[in-house]
Design an enzyme around this catalytic site. Structure first.
Site, mmCIF file in Angstrom:
data_model
loop_
_atom_site.group_PDB
_atom_site.id
_atom_site.type_symbol
_atom_site.label_atom_id
_atom_site.label_comp_id
_atom_site.label_asym_id
_atom_site.label_seq_id
_atom_site.Cartn_x
_atom_site.Cartn_y
_atom_site.Cartn_z
ATOM 1 N N CYS A 174 17.150 -13.211 11.800
ATOM 2 C CA CYS A 174 18.000 -12.238 12.479
ATOM 3 C C CYS A 174 19.267 -12.902 13.029
ATOM 4 C CB CYS A 174 17.182 -11.524 13.550
ATOM 5 S SG CYS A 174 17.874 -9.972 14.128
ATOM 6 N N HIS A 175 19.425 -12.957 14.358
ATOM 7 C CA HIS A 175 20.565 -13.633 14.980
ATOM 8 C C HIS A 175 20.291 -15.119 15.220
ATOM 9 C CE1 HIS A 175 21.580 -9.436 15.840
ATOM 10 N NE2 HIS A 175 22.814 -9.827 16.073
#
Length: 195
Positions: A111-112
């Site tokens: 994800c991030h």
């Protein structure tokens, strides 16, 4: 014997990590036999982000000041918007994460999570994926970005979002077990050289 017996994994996070992206990889790695420690710039407990609100708290096993990259075989960087952004601004965390790449140890980021890797300089020349909103950050750091559920490139395992966790977790176990086999083989070679 389990695939990851004897493998020690650091999961680096702080307040605001995406709950499933820490909890699910930890479960998968522990189920495969790994010893997993939560490493954080914050001591005590860190709090997850779950959906659109705060989630559960997780106990920190080792503050970053007392964590040594040499003590771990592999690293996982969960996503969430808040945690990776705080981690990338912490020089001790960046140095810790950079040491894994420099040593050729496998790193998983979902994800991030890869934004912390941007600060290390370790993304240059790698093929990666991530949450789409950080695509440009990763490209500017020298990576090639693709929209796939999981990408493995020379020990770097990346995924896009919580929906990709089953594929991400399978690749973590696969790649980390390869690292364990190499370490065991290298250790046996070193012992036979000394004999």
């Amino acid at each position: 014997m389990k695939r990851l017996d004897g493998v020690k994994v650091a999961i680096v996070a702080t307040d605001g990590f995406e709950q499933s992206e820490l909890v699910e990889p930890r479960k998968a790695l522990e189920a495969a036999g790994a010893q997993v420690e939560i490493v954080s710039p914050k001591a005590g407990k860190i709090r997850a982000w779950k959906g659109d609100d705060w989630g559960d708290e997780v106990e920190v096993d080792r503050p970053i000041e007392r964590a040594r990259p040499d003590d771990y075989d592999a690293l996982v960087l969960p996503g969430g918007v808040l945690s990776p952004d705080k981690l990338r601004a912490d020089a001790k965390v960046v140095a810790f994460v950079r040491a894994f790449s420099n040593a050729g140890k496998p790193v998983g980021a979902i994800c991030h999570g890869p934004v912390t890797l941007v600060e290390t300089g370790a993304l240059r020349g790698h093929l990666v994926t991530s949450y789409p909103s950080i695509k440009t950050d990763l490209i500017n750091a020298g990576a090639s970005w693709v929209d796939e559920e999981v990408v493995v490139d020379r020990g770097l395992i990346t995924s896009r979002r919580p929906d990709d966790l089953p594929a991400f977790n399978r690749k973590l176990v696969e790649q980390f077990s390869q690292r364990a086999r190499h370490r065991l083989r290298d250790g046996a070679s070193a012992r036979s050289d000394q004999a």
